[in-house]
Design a protein around this motif. Structure first.
Motif, mmCIF file in Angstrom:
data_model
loop_
_atom_site.group_PDB
_atom_site.id
_atom_site.type_symbol
_atom_site.label_atom_id
_atom_site.label_comp_id
_atom_site.label_asym_id
_atom_site.label_seq_id
_atom_site.Cartn_x
_atom_site.Cartn_y
_atom_site.Cartn_z
ATOM 1 N N ASP A 162 47.782 25.585 39.092
ATOM 2 C CA ASP A 162 47.240 27.058 38.985
ATOM 3 C C ASP A 162 48.604 28.033 39.098
ATOM 4 O O ASP A 162 48.326 29.500 39.015
ATOM 5 C CB ASP A 162 46.508 27.318 40.383
ATOM 6 N N SER A 185 49.537 39.757 36.276
ATOM 7 C CA SER A 185 47.952 39.300 35.681
ATOM 8 C C SER A 185 47.752 38.419 36.805
ATOM 9 O O SER A 185 46.601 37.943 37.161
ATOM 10 C CB SER A 185 48.073 38.881 34.396
ATOM 11 N N HIS A 186 48.637 37.387 36.864
ATOM 12 C CA HIS A 186 48.514 36.402 38.051
ATOM 13 C C HIS A 186 48.041 36.845 39.503
ATOM 14 O O HIS A 186 47.337 36.322 39.964
ATOM 15 C CB HIS A 186 49.764 35.356 38.229
ATOM 16 N N ARG A 189 44.348 37.990 39.316
ATOM 17 C CA ARG A 189 43.649 37.024 39.288
ATOM 18 C C ARG A 189 43.528 36.308 40.761
ATOM 19 O O ARG A 189 42.458 36.026 41.330
ATOM 20 C CB ARG A 189 44.071 35.852 38.305
ATOM 21 N N ARG A 190 44.643 36.086 41.527
ATOM 22 C CA ARG A 190 44.723 35.505 42.716
ATOM 23 C C ARG A 190 44.031 36.389 43.747
ATOM 24 O O ARG A 190 43.277 36.117 44.468
ATOM 25 C CB ARG A 190 46.252 35.414 43.308
ATOM 26 N N ALA A 192 41.501 38.613 43.135
ATOM 27 C CA ALA A 192 40.096 38.304 42.859
ATOM 28 C C ALA A 192 39.352 37.341 43.264
ATOM 29 O O ALA A 192 38.420 37.254 43.791
ATOM 30 C CB ALA A 192 39.879 38.639 41.253
ATOM 31 N N ASP A 193 40.341 36.039 43.034
ATOM 32 C CA ASP A 193 39.648 34.800 43.708
ATOM 33 C C ASP A 193 39.465 34.772 45.272
ATOM 34 O O ASP A 193 38.701 34.349 45.728
ATOM 35 C CB ASP A 193 40.602 33.656 43.087
ATOM 36 N N GLU A 196 36.512 36.882 46.042
ATOM 37 C CA GLU A 196 35.223 36.098 45.806
ATOM 38 C C GLU A 196 35.063 35.111 46.804
ATOM 39 O O GLU A 196 33.903 34.884 47.422
ATOM 40 C CB GLU A 196 35.420 35.562 44.550
#
Length: 201
Positions: A162, A185-186, A189-190, A192-193, A196
């Motif tokens: 990852d 960007s990474h 994403r982290r 957002a994850d 969630e």
């Protein structure tokens, strides 16, 4: 009678702090200098014969100075986004400064030199185990050549799947900007994850 249109509101400015880390002599100062839109702040000191016994480099290097505190630069990626870049010193005796330099950072780029991969083991270990700052790894293409497959580099560094791994010529502004964008960007994403995962609980 004409009507004057009201000026559109200025976009809300967002700033992010990105740390450029890695071992001694892997190109951190070069990357910051390549992209900074302001004269970069470099805390460079001349390497003496005595310092070369403490901070050894390969014999074919032309490096004559070394960062003793940090590098600092700034780049505007969009009308509403500014990045502040902080380059870490690579020598082991300055590692205690890394916690301060990473405080408040949105992301980090760990630069590696495949000719001296072991020089960046400590940096990768720091971000994997001692910091919660999301990071990516960038192989600096010295002389513009990629001498090892990225899959081999990933295995040698024991990077988890990852963690993004890419190549970058730290001397090139475009390549350096792509690397910084990949770091952001990474992080997004982290983040957002993480949101969630919290929502599922």
């Amino acid at each position: 009678m004409g009507f004057m249109s009201s000026p559109s509101p200025a976009p809300q400015l967002t700033s992010a702090k990105i740390v450029i880390a890695g071992g001694f002599g892997v190109g951190k100062t070069t990357l910051v200098s390549a992209v900074s839109e302001i004269p970069p702040v470099n805390t460079e000191a001349w390497m003496t014969q005595t310092s070369k016994t403490v901070d050894p480099l390969t014999e074919d290097t032309e490096k004559v100075t070394t960062t003793v505190a940090m590098d600092f630069g700034r780049i505007t990626l969009a009308d509403d986004l500014v990045l502040y870049l902080f380059g870490t010193p690579g020598q082991a005796r300055f590692w205690p400064m890394w916690d301060d330099l990473c405080r408040g950072a949105s992301g980090a780029v760990v630069l590696v030199d495949t000719n001296r991969l072991d020089a960046s083991f400590a940096a990768v270990n720091y971000f994997e185990n001692d910091s919660d700052v999301p990071f990516i790894v960038a192989v600096n293409l010295f002389d513009g050549e990629q001498t090892h497959d990225l899959s081999d580099v990933r295995e040698a560094l024991q990077l988890s799947p990852d963690i993004p791994l890419l190549s970058c010529d730290a001397r090139g502004r475009g390549a350096a900007i792509e690397t910084l964008t990949a770091s952001l960007s990474h992080t997004m994403r982290r983040t957002a994850d993480g949101h969630e995962a919290q929502a599922v609980r």
